[in-house]
Design an enzyme around this catalytic site. Structure first.
Site, PDB file in Angstrom:
ATOM      1  CG  ASP A 284      -2.133  20.723  47.202  1.00 30.64           C
ATOM      2  OD1 ASP A 284      -2.087  19.779  46.406  1.00 30.64           O
ATOM      3  OD2 ASP A 284      -1.930  21.915  46.903  1.00 30.64           O
TER       4      ASP A 284
ATOM      5  CE1 TYR B 117     -10.067  22.593  45.973  1.00 33.13           C
ATOM      6  CE2 TYR B 117     -10.523  22.977  43.655  1.00 33.13           C
ATOM      7  CZ  TYR B 117      -9.981  22.188  44.655  1.00 33.13           C
ATOM      8  OH  TYR B 117      -9.365  21.010  44.344  1.00 33.13           O
TER       9      TYR B 117
END
Lengths: 250, 250
Positions: free
Chosen positions: A51, A110
């Protein structure tokens, strides 16, 4: 010839990985560097989108070229001279034609970075999010375990994304803490077989809420059962998130 | 009324602390925020200049105001709304008229950040310098001790600076190491009663050279004796340097 490159980027100035109108994306920067280096247009496929504002130190991409004008190990030097300083090619290699950076990915990790301490710290603010009263690492680790396993993560997914299934497996959520100037740094490493849009950021918000006692194991169970987003904590800001590693079957 | 503020800044976009023509400085940003908040021009004095690209998490400044229109503890909120995100006021308080952020400073601590590992890492490159084959921390710590004490640091000072004396006392050079993604981070903390222009950056270059065996204890001794800059290693880049703390007598 199918090339695979590992790249890193500081996502602060980008509208995310994917090319889009009226916004600068990492994909566009990489494809533009390939055009400069090779003289031809090349479409790049990443392991997945990140994103707007999300960073990466181990994003993996593939692309095809007719002839091998640049040896794969020279790919970092060849492309980095055309890339801005906040996007870097770290490694290049060749892969089989069947390799697909997106579809062949087996595991992704992540990292979400939090810090507690002096507010408004310009040296941290780019890659971490300040949270007051971060719970003890043992408490965070304990509640984080509740989000591991195979679950329907529909409630953790921002609306508007079109995916076949919202079932994912989270292999591990690991919490690390380190002392830092005027406070502490807390990192949450999340490894799974795939992630929905906003999923890690919503998981981190929920882990904080569970650790603070603002949400309960029962409300989390209901969120998994019903897919109801409103049963979860807030979605944490993009800038704390970094794609660390993508793993493939050898 | 004499105000004292502690500030932090990411120095990447600035030509250093001090106001100058045709370049953006941190001092200018702070004085401009004071003008916006107070409606009057205020001259700010820092503990010392920091060079172009050098960062701070504990810079201390003072300034005078006729009336106390803003309570000192409200100074961060009052000024941060007029400051860019890379300059932040952390604390505000009142001081005696005799307090001078520059002249009253007794000890300063700088940190120099190095990392070894994957090259071109955009998440580190802003605040740390990549060095290949950083010597072991024990070796660095051992040679760093040679730069402690009271010495004439003339050889460590960039030419062109006008100071009365180039004698300074370095109380401590402390080396810290931590593992990081794909390599290691090494921090050198240098505490002294004052520093010459480029002194810390030249010290770090010399410490690396001594630890690698490129320079010797003997050449360092000669550099102290003669003040000859050419006897020392290179001056390290500004971006690895952060002013951590300024200490005053209570």
């Amino acid at each position: 010839m199918r090339y695979v490159v590992k790249i890193a980027y500081d996502g602060t100035e980008y509208a995310g990985w994917q090319c889009q109108k009226n916004a600068v994306s990492v994909q566009e920067k990489l494809e533009s560097a390939l055009l400069s280096a090779l003289g031809t247009c090349v479409k790049v496929t990443a392991s997945g989108r990140t994103d707007a504002g999300v960073h990466a130190v181990g994003q993996v991409c593939h692309f095809d070229m007719e002839s091998c004008s640049i040896p794969p190990e020279k790919m970092p030097d060849a492309l980095n001279r055309f890339l801005p300083a906040d996007v870097r090619v770290l490694e290049g290699k060749l892969a089989k034609e069947t390799f697909d950076a997106n579809r062949s990915a087996k595991r992704k990790t992540y990292r979400y970075a939090l810090y507690d301490g002096e507010r408004d710290m310009p040296l941290k603010d780019r890659f971490a999010v300040r949270v007051e009263n971060i719970p003890a690492t043992e408490t965070l680790q304990k509640v984080a375990r509740l989000l591991e396993g195979e679950h329907d993560y529909k409630a953790f997914c921002a609306s508007g994304s079109a995916v076949k299934t919202t079932v994912r497996t989270v292999y591990e959520v690991r919490v690390e803490e380190s002392k830092s100037y005027g406070g502490k740094d807390v990192y949450l490493y999340v490894t799974g077989n795939g992630f929905l849009y906003n999923m890690v950021r919503t998981m981190v918000g929920e882990i904080l809420d569970l650790a603070w006692g603002k949400r309960t194991e029962e409300s989390l169970r209901k969120a998994f059962e019903t897919g109801n987003r409103s049963l979860l904590g807030k979605t944490m800001p993009a800038k704390g998130l970094t794609l660390m590693q993508v793993e493939y079957e050898e």
